[in-house]
Scaffold this motif. Structure first.
Motif, mmCIF file in Angstrom:
data_model
loop_
_atom_site.group_PDB
_atom_site.id
_atom_site.type_symbol
_atom_site.label_atom_id
_atom_site.label_comp_id
_atom_site.label_asym_id
_atom_site.label_seq_id
_atom_site.Cartn_x
_atom_site.Cartn_y
_atom_site.Cartn_z
ATOM 1 N N ALA A 327 0.845 -1.204 0.000
ATOM 2 C CA ALA A 327 0.000 0.000 0.000
ATOM 3 C C ALA A 327 0.879 1.251 0.000
ATOM 4 C CB ALA A 327 -0.918 -0.011 1.219
ATOM 5 N N TRP A 328 1.945 1.204 0.761
ATOM 6 C CA TRP A 328 2.875 2.346 0.819
ATOM 7 C C TRP A 328 3.536 2.557 -0.546
ATOM 8 C CZ3 TRP A 328 8.318 2.584 0.348
ATOM 9 C CH2 TRP A 328 8.920 3.766 0.793
ATOM 10 N N CYS A 329 4.054 1.465 -1.131
ATOM 11 C CA CYS A 329 4.736 1.576 -2.439
ATOM 12 C C CYS A 329 3.786 2.163 -3.487
ATOM 13 C CB CYS A 329 5.200 0.213 -2.941
ATOM 14 S SG CYS A 329 6.506 -0.527 -1.981
ATOM 15 N N VAL A 358 8.903 12.547 5.284
ATOM 16 C CA VAL A 358 7.554 12.225 5.767
ATOM 17 C C VAL A 358 7.162 10.799 5.345
ATOM 18 C CG1 VAL A 358 5.102 12.832 5.566
ATOM 19 C CG2 VAL A 358 6.812 14.636 5.829
ATOM 20 N N ALA A 359 7.360 10.470 4.072
ATOM 21 C CA ALA A 359 6.970 9.132 3.592
ATOM 22 C C ALA A 359 7.859 8.055 4.222
ATOM 23 C CB ALA A 359 7.071 9.067 2.066
ATOM 24 N N GLY A 360 9.153 8.388 4.398
ATOM 25 C CA GLY A 360 10.071 7.431 5.021
ATOM 26 C C GLY A 360 9.678 7.187 6.465
ATOM 27 N N SER A 361 9.425 8.265 7.173
ATOM 28 C CA SER A 361 9.026 8.146 8.577
ATOM 29 C C SER A 361 7.728 7.350 8.701
ATOM 30 C CB SER A 361 8.855 9.554 9.157
ATOM 31 O OG SER A 361 8.304 9.480 10.427
ATOM 32 N N PHE A 362 6.803 7.565 7.769
ATOM 33 C CA PHE A 362 5.523 6.856 7.805
ATOM 34 C C PHE A 362 5.755 5.344 7.694
ATOM 35 C CE2 PHE A 362 1.560 5.193 6.131
ATOM 36 C CZ PHE A 362 0.614 5.852 6.901
ATOM 37 N N LEU A 363 6.651 4.953 6.800
ATOM 38 C CA LEU A 363 6.916 3.518 6.627
ATOM 39 C C LEU A 363 7.447 2.905 7.933
ATOM 40 C CD1 LEU A 363 7.652 1.251 4.081
ATOM 41 C CD2 LEU A 363 9.797 1.587 5.277
ATOM 42 N N VAL A 364 8.386 3.639 8.539
ATOM 43 C CA VAL A 364 9.063 3.070 9.705
ATOM 44 C C VAL A 364 8.214 3.236 10.971
ATOM 45 C CG1 VAL A 364 11.145 3.219 11.133
ATOM 46 C CG2 VAL A 364 11.311 3.536 8.664
ATOM 47 N N LYS A 365 7.697 4.450 11.161
ATOM 48 C CA LYS A 365 7.099 4.750 12.473
ATOM 49 C C LYS A 365 5.573 4.670 12.492
ATOM 50 C CE LYS A 365 11.143 7.071 14.233
ATOM 51 N NZ LYS A 365 11.809 8.298 14.622
ATOM 52 N N HIS A 366 4.948 4.539 11.341
ATOM 53 C CA HIS A 366 3.499 4.294 11.333
ATOM 54 C C HIS A 366 3.189 2.853 10.960
ATOM 55 C CE1 HIS A 366 3.148 8.582 11.719
ATOM 56 N NE2 HIS A 366 1.862 8.427 11.971
ATOM 57 N N LEU A 367 3.966 2.331 9.996
ATOM 58 C CA LEU A 367 3.676 0.958 9.572
ATOM 59 C C LEU A 367 4.554 -0.052 10.317
ATOM 60 C CD1 LEU A 367 3.272 1.513 5.712
ATOM 61 C CD2 LEU A 367 1.548 1.703 7.523
ATOM 62 N N LEU A 369 7.592 -0.907 9.699
ATOM 63 C CA LEU A 369 8.351 -1.763 8.774
ATOM 64 C C LEU A 369 9.841 -1.402 8.806
ATOM 65 C CD1 LEU A 369 5.854 -1.717 5.759
ATOM 66 C CD2 LEU A 369 6.039 -3.411 7.601
ATOM 67 N N ASP A 370 10.647 -2.381 8.523
ATOM 68 C CA ASP A 370 12.105 -2.228 8.513
ATOM 69 C C ASP A 370 12.497 -1.140 7.507
ATOM 70 O OD1 ASP A 370 14.872 -2.584 8.213
ATOM 71 O OD2 ASP A 370 14.735 -4.748 8.489
ATOM 72 N N TRP A 371 13.311 -0.196 7.946
ATOM 73 C CA TRP A 371 13.718 0.914 7.062
ATOM 74 C C TRP A 371 14.383 0.402 5.792
ATOM 75 C CZ3 TRP A 371 19.024 1.138 6.302
ATOM 76 C CH2 TRP A 371 19.839 0.535 7.267
ATOM 77 N N ARG A 372 14.986 -0.802 5.875
ATOM 78 C CA ARG A 372 15.674 -1.333 4.689
ATOM 79 C C ARG A 372 14.707 -1.656 3.559
ATOM 80 N NH1 ARG A 372 19.577 -3.449 9.064
ATOM 81 N NH2 ARG A 372 17.568 -3.490 10.077
ATOM 82 N N TRP A 373 13.433 -1.922 3.907
ATOM 83 C CA TRP A 373 12.446 -2.160 2.850
ATOM 84 C C TRP A 373 12.234 -0.867 2.045
ATOM 85 C CZ3 TRP A 373 7.671 -5.518 4.714
ATOM 86 C CH2 TRP A 373 8.138 -6.683 5.316
ATOM 87 N N GLY A 374 12.099 0.212 2.776
ATOM 88 C CA GLY A 374 11.891 1.509 2.114
ATOM 89 C C GLY A 374 13.132 1.939 1.347
ATOM 90 N N GLU A 375 14.278 1.697 1.952
ATOM 91 C CA GLU A 375 15.548 2.069 1.309
ATOM 92 C C GLU A 375 15.663 1.368 -0.053
ATOM 93 O OE1 GLU A 375 19.008 0.290 3.021
ATOM 94 O OE2 GLU A 375 20.347 1.872 2.309
ATOM 95 N N LYS A 376 15.286 0.086 -0.047
ATOM 96 C CA LYS A 376 15.395 -0.705 -1.281
ATOM 97 C C LYS A 376 14.417 -0.175 -2.346
ATOM 98 C CE LYS A 376 15.659 -5.589 -2.368
ATOM 99 N NZ LYS A 376 15.118 -6.861 -1.981
ATOM 100 N N TYR A 377 13.221 0.194 -1.908
ATOM 101 C CA TYR A 377 12.240 0.693 -2.881
ATOM 102 C C TYR A 377 12.715 2.032 -3.477
ATOM 103 C CZ TYR A 377 7.856 1.555 -5.223
ATOM 104 O OH TYR A 377 6.919 1.790 -6.197
ATOM 105 N N PHE A 378 13.213 2.916 -2.613
ATOM 106 C CA PHE A 378 13.746 4.197 -3.113
ATOM 107 C C PHE A 378 14.909 3.940 -4.081
ATOM 108 C CE2 PHE A 378 12.595 7.965 -0.114
ATOM 109 C CZ PHE A 378 11.247 7.638 -0.188
#
Ligand SMILES: Cc1cc2nc3c(=O)[nH]c(=O)nc-3n(C[C@H](O)[C@H](O)[C@H](O)COP(=O)(O)OP(=O)(O)OC[C@H]3O[C@@H](n4cnc5c(N)ncnc54)[C@H](O)[C@@H]3O)c2cc1C
Length: 498
Positions: A327-329, A358-367, A369-378
């Motif tokens: 959903a985030w992606c 904001v979107a990074g923080s949302f992934l980590v601190k609202h969902l 999820l491991d920051w590495r997931w977001g890092e990989k998507y970016f």
């Protein structure tokens, strides 16, 4: 170490320009004959999706580089050799073919590049040749700005002070390529193939051109000139995603179609006339160096937390976590500022810095999820993806990095949206289905009155998703998730919200 070579080979990588190019300049100064090569490295390209804006950007930049080299040489014959191969083996092979006794390249600090370069160096050494690596991408390398006790900095403010002091009162010296017409050689006939098209490389066109983006140093220069007139207002304008505030030069810095020294010198000149905007922008360029030196001095950050205790955090896992990640992606979290940010990334390959936070923080601190997931998507999507800055940014939002925001600071996406996109202009651009909502309702549509939603044609759960998490509950979960760090870091104090 030998300082003069009859034949040298310049291996262009992240420095796709001739102007102020350190590797080219060094080769021209110490060789009688210089060949040039760019390798479309299969070790990198084969892993990418067949439509990738970065590959298109590189392909345009390589074409432009060939023209610049021809101009430097004063002759329109093929100057740049291009190969579509695995660079690690192709470069030693080519140097043999050309009888080049030295290969010149700009130093790359990413772990995979360091491994590749070490392997190339060993193969060259075995043949009695040299790999000459020079500084080009950064102003200062990892051992050039150190604390008084000779250690790398882990906090930006004192690093920035030391970085500025090291530059001093002078401008940063550039690299002369004036000897080009005397020393540059045309590509030998057997290697003077036409430059490969995107299709030749097995890639398809993207929307890069439709976005008005072009590779090459002329495009980088045009973008820089566009920004120069806005630089003085950078400090106020840079935080608002609907405003043309930042420079958008990230992708040109990534592929070296602009020189970092040129940018720093332009900013320095403006700072000296008292420009606050230039001073803030210069600090961003120093952040870039800061994260380069963090990655080089602490290579474990590429896979682990900078602060090891943060690797003990229990991130959400399993099907529900994966659904939230999806959903985030896809920009379907139900929080308009996050969804618009993700739409910007998916549609353009760019995301505004405020929204990356904001979107990074949302992934980590609202969902959760491991920051590495977001890092990989970016890393997959950003045109300006750079391992050091991306990793630094993600570890900053996850609070696990050097000089990161404390874990108990949790961006409230609605407040951030109200503050930085007050009239929802940015949101409306990327989420047109919300365009009919008022300035107040657009930041949290699920709270709007049914009448307003109906009048605006918004159906929550139908043409716009319901929020995937509740802010207050998510925040409480994050404080609990990170809570075990409270004692060890002693940084908690009162939980705060931004
Ligand atoms: C989660 C997250 C991920 C990020 N990923 C990347 C990335 O992959 N590549 C990248 O270049 N930047 C990254 N950044 C930093 C920053 O968001 C971008 O550099 C900036 O938005 C690029 O836009 P611009 O070129 O218009 O920047 P401008 O605001 O015009 O800044 C000029 C240049 O300064 C450098 N810079 C600015 N801010 C930073 C920063 N915080 N850290 C390091 N360098 C900076 C960049 O090279 C940028 O192009 C990330 C930030 C976060 C929070």
């Amino acid at each position: 170490m030998q300082s003069h070579f009859s034949t040298g080979l310049v291996w262009f990588r992240r420095d796709l320009r001739t102007d102020d190019n350190a590797a080219l300049s060094r080769a021209l100064a110490c060789c009688d004959t210089v060949y040039c090569v760019f390798v479309y490295d299969k070790a990198i390209l084969d892993k990418l999706p067949r439509q990738d804006r970065r590959v298109e950007f590189i392909q345009e930049s390589v074409t432009a580089l060939e023209s610049s080299l021809q101009a430097l040489r004063g002759h329109a014959s093929r100057t740049l050799i291009t190969l579509h191969d695995v660079a690690q083996s192709a470069i030693p092979e080519l140097s043999k073919q050309l009888q080049a006794s030295a290969v010149f390249a700009a130093r790359d600090y990413e772990p995979a590049a360091v491994t590749r370069d070490t392997a190339v160096q060993q193969q060259l050494l075995a043949e009695g040749k040299q790999l000459v690596l020079v500084k080009d991408q950064v102003i200062f390398e990892e051992r050039e700005v150190l604390t008084q006790t000779g250690k790398p900095y882990g906090v930006f403010t004192p690093y920035h002070r030391a970085w500025l002091a090291r530059i001093g009162m002078e401008l940063v010296p550039g690299h002369d390529v004036g000897r080009g017409n005397a020393v540059l050689s045309v590509a030998p006939d057997a290697l003077a193939q036409p430059l490969p098209s995107l299709a030749d490389l097995g890639f398809e066109a993207t929307n890069l051109r439709a976005l008005g983006m072009h590779g090459g140093s002329a495009a980088g220069e045009a973008m820089l000139q566009d920004f120069v007139g806005r630089m003085d207002r950078y400090s106020e304008a840079r935080n608002f995603p609907s405003v043309k505030g930042p420079s958008y030069l990230g992708v040109h810095l990534r592929f070296g179609t602009v020189s970092i020294r040129k940018l720093v010198n332009l900013a320095l000149q403006r700072v000296r006339t008292g420009s606050e905007g230039a001073s803030v922008w210069l600090a961003e360029l120093a952040w870039r160096d800061f994260y380069f030196q963090i990655l080089a001095n602490f290579p474990h950050v590429a896979t682990q937390a900078f602060k090891p205790e943060y690797d003990a955090i229990a991130w959400e896992q399993g099907e529900e976590a994966e659904a939230l990640f999806e959903a985030w992606c896809e920009g379907k979290t139900g929080y308009p500022i996050v969804d618009a940010a993700m739409a910007q990334l998916n549609q353009t390959g760019y995301m505004h810095n405020r929204l990356r936070m904001v979107a990074g923080s949302f992934l980590v601190k609202h969902l959760g999820l491991d920051w590495r997931w977001g890092e990989k998507y970016f890393a997959l999507k950003l045109n300006d993806f750079d391992l050091s800055a991306n990793n630094g940014g993600w570890q900053w939002v996850a609070s696990s990095g050097c000089d990161a925001q404390p874990y108990f600071r949790i961006f409230n996406p609605v407040t951030q949206s109200e503050k930085f996109d007050g009239q929802g202009k940015f949101i409306k651009r990327y989420l047109p289905q919300l365009a009919g909502l008022s300035d107040k309702a657009i930041h949290a549509p699920w709270l709007a009155k049914p009448m307003e939603l109906a009048a605006a044609g918004v159906q929550i759960g139908s043409n716009y998703p319901s929020p995937v998490v509740d802010h207050a509950k998510a925040r409480a979960r994050t404080l609990a998730r990170y809570g075990f760090l409270k004692k060890s870091t002693d940084q908690a104090g009162t939980a705060t919200e931004q």
